[in-house]
Design an enzyme around this catalytic site. Sequence first.
Site, PDB file in Angstrom:
ATOM      1  CB  SER A 133       2.233   6.804   1.693  1.00 46.21           C
ATOM      2  OG  SER A 133       1.813   7.155   0.116  1.00 46.21           O
ATOM      3  CE1 TYR A 146      -1.070  10.271   3.689  1.00 45.03           C
ATOM      4  CE2 TYR A 146      -0.279   9.856   1.622  1.00 45.03           C
ATOM      5  CZ  TYR A 146      -0.906   9.520   2.928  1.00 45.03           C
ATOM      6  OH  TYR A 146      -1.078   8.123   3.008  1.00 45.03           O
TER       7      TYR A 146
END
Length: 300
Positions: A133, A146
């Site tokens: 990501s 995250y």
Amino acid sequence: LSGCDSGFGQATARHLDIMGFRVFASVLDLQSPGAQELRQSCSTRLTLLQMDLTKTEDIQRVLQHIQANTNSTGLWGLVNNAGFNDTIADAELSPLGKFRACMEVNFFGSLELTKGLLPLLRSAGGRIVTVSSPAGDMPFPCLAAYGASKAALSLVMDTFRSELQPWGIKVSLILPGYYKTGTTCDPAFWNLQKQQLLASLPQELLQAYGEDYVEEINQQFIQFMKVAVEDLSAVVNSITEGLLAANPAVRYYPGQGLGIMYFIHRYLPYFVRDLFLKGFFINPKLPRALRREQHNDVKK
């Protein structure tokens, strides 16, 4: 291919099956709607396997199944797609357990699966494609748990890429933009997470930041997810290219706006980067304690 209950994993499993490949697709729940859908829409070549990446016994069972079925041929490709995040909050407000949960799935689970399959991948001179990501490259507000796990994942995959070159294994990272996948766009899910977070916060933190601060972050995130892209084909195509191209790219960036984001991240000063990420993603209001101080300053 891990994480096929929904989203990128499910779409990629279907795509590779249509192309004629033998696919081993792992799901958290064999009875989930996504798993049922794959059963109905795919050929008998596709094998569904139950796997929770936080459970070593699940990973070992999957490894044994794949080894038994690919021993003669080796394994051409591994797609690390399974990912987890259930916290949108400042790092200070995110419980330590949330950081650990993200690391367990996004980093340690993918690392254990990759290490377990490497002998088969080496014998085939195959591919590793991992969905990471942009949050692992940049400090997105309220995504520390995250983002930290994805940063660790990206780094370890980059290390594998250089170390596995002599074996003929090519390693690619996929860094997608904002797509509608799984629970990521379900306001009810995020509202429940917000309630649980508020209930778990120590009193001092709740007073310093304020309930309305957490509410505002949650609302902004839900608004942001409304612009998430529904068509997953750009990501599926990047994963497929990573698996099949003669010379796959080291990094793929499927999605809108990532070029400008990475340009700002690499070439402009930190304060511009921080302003951009707040404007683009989440721009929290002032915590309650700081609003009071400002108010008192004005009075003085």
